[in-house]
Scaffold this active site. Structure first.
Site, PDB file in Angstrom:
ATOM      1  CE  LYS A  61      -1.987   3.565   1.851  1.00  0.00           C
ATOM      2  NZ  LYS A  61      -2.098   4.256   1.366  1.00  0.00           N
TER       3      LYS A  61
ATOM      4  CD  GLU B  61      12.797   1.080  10.176  1.00  0.00           C
ATOM      5  OE1 GLU B  61      13.777   1.902  10.958  1.00  0.00           O
ATOM      6  OE2 GLU B  61      12.660   0.085  10.453  1.00  0.00           O
TER       7      GLU B  61
ATOM      8  CB  CYS C  49      13.471   9.223   8.294  1.00  0.00           C
ATOM      9  SG  CYS C  49      14.388   8.032   7.760  1.00  0.00           S
TER      10      CYS C  49
ATOM     11  CD  GLU D 289       9.385  13.590  11.446  1.00  0.00           C
ATOM     12  OE1 GLU D 289       8.349  12.200  11.791  1.00  0.00           O
ATOM     13  OE2 GLU D 289      10.444  12.252  10.840  1.00  0.00           O
TER      14      GLU D 289
HETATM   15  P1  NAD Z   1       2.505   8.876   7.265  1.00  0.00           P
HETATM   16  O1  NAD Z   1       2.542   8.265   8.861  1.00  0.00           O
HETATM   17  O2  NAD Z   1       1.242   9.854   7.145  1.00  0.00           O
HETATM   18  O3  NAD Z   1       1.902   7.846   6.031  1.00  0.00           O
HETATM   19  C1  NAD Z   1       2.883   7.113   5.862  1.00  0.00           C
HETATM   20  C2  NAD Z   1       1.716   5.752   5.071  1.00  0.00           C
HETATM   21  O4  NAD Z   1       0.880   5.744   5.908  1.00  0.00           O
HETATM   22  C3  NAD Z   1       1.280   6.274   3.682  1.00  0.00           C
HETATM   23  O5  NAD Z   1       0.570   5.244   2.764  1.00  0.00           O
HETATM   24  C4  NAD Z   1      -0.249   6.551   4.858  1.00  0.00           C
HETATM   25  O6  NAD Z   1      -1.253   5.969   3.315  1.00  0.00           O
HETATM   26  C5  NAD Z   1      -0.346   5.353   5.052  1.00  0.00           C
HETATM   27  N1  NAD Z   1      -1.105   6.021   6.171  1.00  0.00           N
HETATM   28  C6  NAD Z   1      -1.817   6.700   7.011  1.00  0.00           C
HETATM   29  N2  NAD Z   1      -2.713   6.833   8.313  1.00  0.00           N
HETATM   30  C7  NAD Z   1      -2.915   5.745   8.085  1.00  0.00           C
HETATM   31  C8  NAD Z   1      -3.643   4.627   9.173  1.00  0.00           C
HETATM   32  N3  NAD Z   1      -4.200   5.422   9.726  1.00  0.00           N
HETATM   33  N4  NAD Z   1      -3.238   3.818   8.762  1.00  0.00           N
HETATM   34  C9  NAD Z   1      -2.300   2.801   8.140  1.00  0.00           C
HETATM   35  N5  NAD Z   1      -1.746   3.237   7.077  1.00  0.00           N
HETATM   36  C10 NAD Z   1      -2.027   4.803   6.716  1.00  0.00           C
HETATM   37  O7  NAD Z   1       3.363   9.694   6.487  1.00  0.00           O
HETATM   38  P2  NAD Z   1       3.874  10.561   5.693  1.00  0.00           P
HETATM   39  O8  NAD Z   1       3.742  12.047   5.235  1.00  0.00           O
HETATM   40  O9  NAD Z   1       3.502   9.511   3.796  1.00  0.00           O
HETATM   41  O10 NAD Z   1       5.973  10.389   6.179  1.00  0.00           O
HETATM   42  C11 NAD Z   1       6.536  11.075   6.693  1.00  0.00           C
HETATM   43  C12 NAD Z   1       6.873  10.140   8.218  1.00  0.00           C
HETATM   44  O11 NAD Z   1       7.098   8.410   7.650  1.00  0.00           O
HETATM   45  C13 NAD Z   1       7.698  10.777   8.414  1.00  0.00           C
HETATM   46  O12 NAD Z   1       7.596  10.632   9.721  1.00  0.00           O
HETATM   47  C14 NAD Z   1       9.836  10.101   7.950  1.00  0.00           C
HETATM   48  O13 NAD Z   1      10.243  10.530   9.613  1.00  0.00           O
HETATM   49  C15 NAD Z   1       8.897   8.903   8.403  1.00  0.00           C
HETATM   50  N6  NAD Z   1       9.399   8.185   7.520  1.00  0.00           N
HETATM   51  C16 NAD Z   1      10.871   6.636   8.476  1.00  0.00           C
HETATM   52  C17 NAD Z   1      11.754   6.643   7.305  1.00  0.00           C
HETATM   53  C18 NAD Z   1      11.905   5.311   8.087  1.00  0.00           C
HETATM   54  O14 NAD Z   1      12.905   4.679   7.902  1.00  0.00           O
HETATM   55  N7  NAD Z   1      12.370   4.817   9.616  1.00  0.00           N
HETATM   56  C19 NAD Z   1      11.539   6.535   6.299  1.00  0.00           C
HETATM   57  C20 NAD Z   1      11.173   7.726   5.548  1.00  0.00           C
HETATM   58  C21 NAD Z   1      10.137   8.136   5.741  1.00  0.00           C
END
Ligand code: NAD
Length: 499
Positions: free
Chosen positions: A186, A260, A294, A393
């Protein structure tokens, strides 16, 4: 092409530009379609399927049916298929880079760098198929041989963020499939087209239909449905807030879950640092990929003696950054209007609380930036815990400076965050460097460099609320997608077992 208004659905039946891929078939989503518009220009990039829990359940069922046959192939064979996928990503690089640049608005050059990272991850994991080491050990009992081998888990649910789409797919899909699982991906609703092409290429490279399924949709609907679905392992990359929700669902069913999550990463500048190089590294840490990493450095913790000189260098470099989506730009837009609003609100809240805004803080709308989601590279000074910018963040081009008197105070400040993903120190002292390496509470520690992400062979993940202890990339990624099985062989034909 059927096009709805942003956020609206066109109803079931219409096949969007980015359909679901279930059991090898292109399918629409039960909730219709939605649009993806470029965050650089506002132009329509394409439509994608909006899936509901029925679509997700269907994808998971198909993945479960396909998994045993895939698992029955040797891991070397699975590695060869995955190597073909890495080759296909490379061969279709221009097309994939174009899609990512359109969907995310980032300079094409940045998207090309990310393609390289995804390809290298593919080659690294494919090679793991010829290693895939377990171990042998001993037993206290004579004539008993003991070994420990990796075993597939079943169906993997993979939910990823939008920031670096191709590596995000690669970091999960390659190890999940190598280990003999099938998977349901997804992707973020912000990057549906690159995800679709990635999965199509996987099928063309020989990943059997059903072994890699794709469901698009909004996180709160399709993502939540995948977290609630009948998967055996769930791997999530995204924000801590969503990670908590996912863990609550999977935890209630005792489903293995890899999280992550985010970071509020410190970069410490000591009074013996090379200030010019430290300022270069700080700017790169904070603003590359518009701060949507991240691993981004968002807290610059600077010792008193060099605070003013470092600040001057940082402000000078920040003022010279070029914002836009062309290849000669340093940073592009943030991923969506919602994300931009979130950041502007955070800056406004900081301003109202009396936090000095040293640079940026406003939306950029000049010239070619008029219709995009651009935030000027922003620097704050000493935001406290009472405002989001000091605590959370933000995942955009916003960083803050903090003044400390001693190295000890710098270390305490660096560790004073609920997150622990990356941490960097700038110093000429080997003693300070070593103490920082030992005491920084972060999964990745850097001496005299920017706050890095990872490389394919290096485990990456965070301490504290940056994750839940798993590591992605490196051989350690295999630990997410396999279970250890201990095997005992008794080889004494005369052994008698008491009843
Ligand atoms: P997000 O948490 O909003 O979304 C991430 C994914 O989760 C998307 O595919 C989204 O559609 C899905 N999602 C959203 N709500 C959901 C729910 N209720 N249930 C299940 N899935 C859901 O994050 P974002 O804004 O897309 O990405 C930014 C975040 O990702 C930041 O916090 C960043 O630090 C983190 N990140 C971490 C790493 C790592 O390796 N630690 C790498 C890249 C990004």
């Amino acid at each position: 092409m059927v096009v709805s208004q942003p956020g609206e659905s066109t109803g079931p039946g219409a096949l969007p530009d980015a359909p679901n891929l279930i059991d090898g078939e292109l399918r629409g989503g039960s909730l219709g379609t939605a649009e993806r518009r470029s965050p650089a220009t506002g132009a329509l990039v394409g439509t994608f399927a909006l899936s509901d829990s029925q679509d997700v359940a269907c994808a998971v069922r198909g993945a479960r049916t396909a998994q045993p046959e895939w698992a029955a192939r040797t891991v070397v064979d699975r590695g060869l298929v995955l190597r073909r996928l890495a080759q296909a990503l490379e061969a279709h690089g221009d097309e994939l880079v174009d899609l990512v640049a359109q969907e995310t608005g980032k300079p094409r050059r940045d998207a090309a760098g990310e393609l390289g990272a995804a390809v290298e991850m593919g080659y690294f994991v494919a090679g793991e198929g010829r290693r895939f080491y377990g171990r042998t050990t001993t037993s206290a009992v004579p004539h008993k041989s003991v070994s420990v081998v990796r075993s597939p888990i079943g169906v993997a649910g993979l939910i990823v963020a939008a920031n670096t789409p191709l590596p995000n797919y690669a970091w999960k899909v390659f190890p999940a499939l190598l280990c003999g699982n099938s998977a349901v991906l997804k992707p973020s609703e912000h990057t549906p087209l690159s995800a679709t092409r990635f999965v199509q290429l996987a099928h063309e490279a020989g990943v059997p239909a059903g072994v890699l399924q794709l469901v698009h949709g909004h996180g709160a609907v399709a993502g939540a449905a995948l977290a609630d679905a009948d998967v055996d392992v769930l791997s999530f990359t995204g924000s801590a807030a969503v990670g908590r929700r996912i863990a609550a669902s999977t935890g209630s069913r005792l489903v293995k879950t890899c999280l992550e999550l985010g970071g509020k990463n410190p970069l410490v500048v000591c009074d013996d640092a090379d200030l010019d190089r430290a300022a270069d590294a700080a700017v790169l840490s904070a603003f590359s990929n518009a701060g949507q990493r991240c691993a981004a450095g968002s807290r610059f913790i600077v010792m008193d003696g060099v605070y003013d000189s470092f600040k001057e260098r940082l402000l000078d470099r920040t003022a010279r950054l070029k914002v836009g989506s062309r290849d000669d730009c340093d940073l592009g837009p943030v991923v969506s209007e919602g994300q931009l609003t979130f950041m502007l609100n955070a800056v406004e809240a900081a301003r109202s609380a009396g936090v000095p805004i040293l640079a940026g803080g406003q939306r950029l709308t000049n010239g070619a930036l008029a219709d995009g989601c651009y935030l000027a590279p922003t620097l704050l000074e000493e935001p406290g815990e009472d405002v989001a910018a000091g605590r959370e963040e933000l995942f955009g081009p916003i960083s803050a400076l903090f003044r400390v008197s001693t190295f000890g105070e710098a270390l305490d400040r660096a560790n004073a965050s609920p997150y622990g993903l990356t941490a960097a120190v700038w110093t000429a002292s080997v003693d300070r460097a070593q103490v920082f390496v030992e005491r920084a509470k972060a999964g990745m520690v850097v001496v005299n460099g920017p706050t890095y992400g990872s490389e394919p062979h290096m485990p990456f993940g965070g301490f504290k609320q940056s994750g839940n202890g798993f590591r992605e990339a490196g051989t350690e990624a295999l630990d997410v997608y396999s279970d250890w099985k201990s095997v005992v062989v008794v080889h004494d034909p005369d052994a008698a077992f008491a009843p």
